[in-house]
Design an enzyme around this catalytic site. Structure first.
Site, PDB file in Angstrom:
ATOM      1  N   ASP A  48       0.860  -1.176   0.000  1.00 51.54           N
ATOM      2  CA  ASP A  48       0.000   0.000   0.000  1.00 51.54           C
ATOM      3  C   ASP A  48       0.897   1.227   0.000  1.00 51.54           C
ATOM      4  OD1 ASP A  48      -2.038   1.808   0.307  1.00 51.54           O
ATOM      5  OD2 ASP A  48      -2.939   0.835   2.056  1.00 51.54           O
ATOM      6  N   ASP A 148      -2.801   4.732  -2.731  1.00 49.33           N
ATOM      7  CA  ASP A 148      -3.755   5.427  -1.878  1.00 49.33           C
ATOM      8  C   ASP A 148      -4.202   6.754  -2.497  1.00 49.33           C
ATOM      9  OD1 ASP A 148      -5.003   5.547   0.854  1.00 49.33           O
ATOM     10  OD2 ASP A 148      -3.787   7.359   0.991  1.00 49.33           O
ATOM     11  N   GLU A 198      -7.022   3.574  -5.328  1.00 51.79           N
ATOM     12  CA  GLU A 198      -8.137   4.040  -4.508  1.00 51.79           C
ATOM     13  C   GLU A 198      -8.601   5.374  -5.074  1.00 51.79           C
ATOM     14  OE1 GLU A 198      -9.237   5.167   0.112  1.00 51.79           O
ATOM     15  OE2 GLU A 198      -7.210   5.489  -0.622  1.00 51.79           O
ATOM     16  N   HIS A 272     -10.698   0.183   5.920  1.00 54.97           N
ATOM     17  CA  HIS A 272     -10.364   0.865   7.169  1.00 54.97           C
ATOM     18  C   HIS A 272     -10.987   2.250   7.292  1.00 54.97           C
ATOM     19  CE1 HIS A 272      -7.351   1.992   4.149  1.00 54.97           C
ATOM     20  NE2 HIS A 272      -7.356   3.170   4.745  1.00 54.97           N
ATOM     21  N   ASP A 273     -11.530   2.800   6.213  1.00 55.06           N
ATOM     22  CA  ASP A 273     -12.128   4.130   6.251  1.00 55.06           C
ATOM     23  C   ASP A 273     -13.641   4.106   6.434  1.00 55.06           C
ATOM     24  OD1 ASP A 273      -9.805   5.705   5.880  1.00 55.06           O
ATOM     25  OD2 ASP A 273      -9.789   5.223   3.756  1.00 55.06           O
TER      26      ASP A 273
END
Length: 308
Positions: A48, A148, A198, A272-273
């Site tokens: 990531d 990301d 993302e 995770h968000d």
């Protein structure tokens, strides 16, 4: 999530050194052994990577603070009065997206936490640094990359106030984003690797371009539109009963739209968000197991590839 050296203000998404492992996770030798052991089993390791911003503890930013013009150009600094930010843009973590530095008499942009200073991708030297990082990990044997919030890295030429929102319409899917992604991919030779982007507040049209093979940008993308069907007044932490019909419409429009144009959409319920899907779309107290099975079946019967 990232395991690089970090002060952990944002669970590792505030990277202080892209070439070092945070001691809480282990050592570089541990990572090298993981890569070797995975290779023996036919497993590829994906990292990531956070390239929209760095931690303010990163050496580049610290040099910028010390007055080094080269490294100030690595970030987005603007002259201005102490009480008047360059724009009224809002950070995704709340408050202004700008922080004033009295010692420099300048503001710096941080779309996320104040400790995460946005990089200036319009500076070719920054893009060269990013290429070096990718090549370093590629040579280590890494087989894929998750990028990301990658569609936020190309900022507008002019910075202006946003009378209609929080500023995101000016920097989302920015003016040079496709050009920059094509450059990064071409110069690092990752066009045949698994790469997933993302995408924040993006559009179907842009996601098609990001993932269509002939564009030579990313292998696949994922977006968040379907996870907003239960946001109360747009607030993901204030939930209301989900609009299931709207959820279905979004899934259909995005999956069929991507497929028709040869794009590749990765599918997911949770990350995770986001608040947990099991608690949002099912009665997780009375029907936790049944609800989990329903969501899993729904995901794996969709038009696309599940991203876990």
């Amino acid at each position: 999530t990232p395991f690089f050296k970090s002060p952990q203000r944002d669970n590792g998404y505030d990277i202080a050194d892209y070439y070092a492992i945070d001691p809480v996770f282990g050592t570089m030798a541990d990572v090298e052994e993981l890569i070797r052991a995975a290779d023996k089993r036919g497993i590829g390791i994906m990292l990531d990577m956070v390239f929209n911003h760095t931690s303010t503890e990163h050496e580049w930013f610290q040099r910028a603070l010390a007055g080094d013009a080269k490294y100030q150009a690595y970030y987005i600094f603007k002259e201005g009065e102490p009480d008047v930010p360059p724009t009224d843009w809002q950070s995704k973590f709340g408050g202004s997206a700008w922080e004033y530095l009295p010692e420099l008499k300048k503001w710096y942009l941080h779309l996320f936490d104040v400790s995460q200073a946005d990089l200036n991708w319009d500076n070719p030297a920054v893009r060269e640094e990013i290429k070096k990082i990718i090549l370093f990990w590629k040579q280590k044997g890494i087989k894929g990359f998750r990028f990301d919030v990658i569609n936020l890295v190309s900022k507008p030429e002019a910075y202006e106030n946003d009378a209609e929102g929080d500023g995101r319409r000016f920097y989302t899917d920015g003016p040079h984003i496709h050009e920059y992604l094509q450059e990064i991919v071409a110069d690092t030779g990752i066009e045949n690797m698994v790469t997933v982007g993302e995408m924040s507040s993006t559009s179907l049209e842009n996601c098609i371009r990001y993932s269509r093979p002939e564009e030579k940008e990313l292998a696949m993308v994922f977006n968040f539109h379907h996870l907003k069907v239960d946001y109360m007044n747009g607030d993901k932490w204030a939930l209301m009963p989900p609009d299931i019909l709207e959820l279905k419409k979004i899934f259909q429009a995005w999956q069929e739209g991507m497929q028709a144009a040869d794009g590749w959409k990765a599918l997911f319920w949770c990350n995770h968000d986001q608040p947990r899907a099991l608690s949002r779309f099912t009665d997780d107290k009375a029907y936790r197991v049944q609800g989990a099975k329903m969501l899993a079946a729904c995901m794996n019967l969709m038009r696309g590839t599940p991203y876990i």
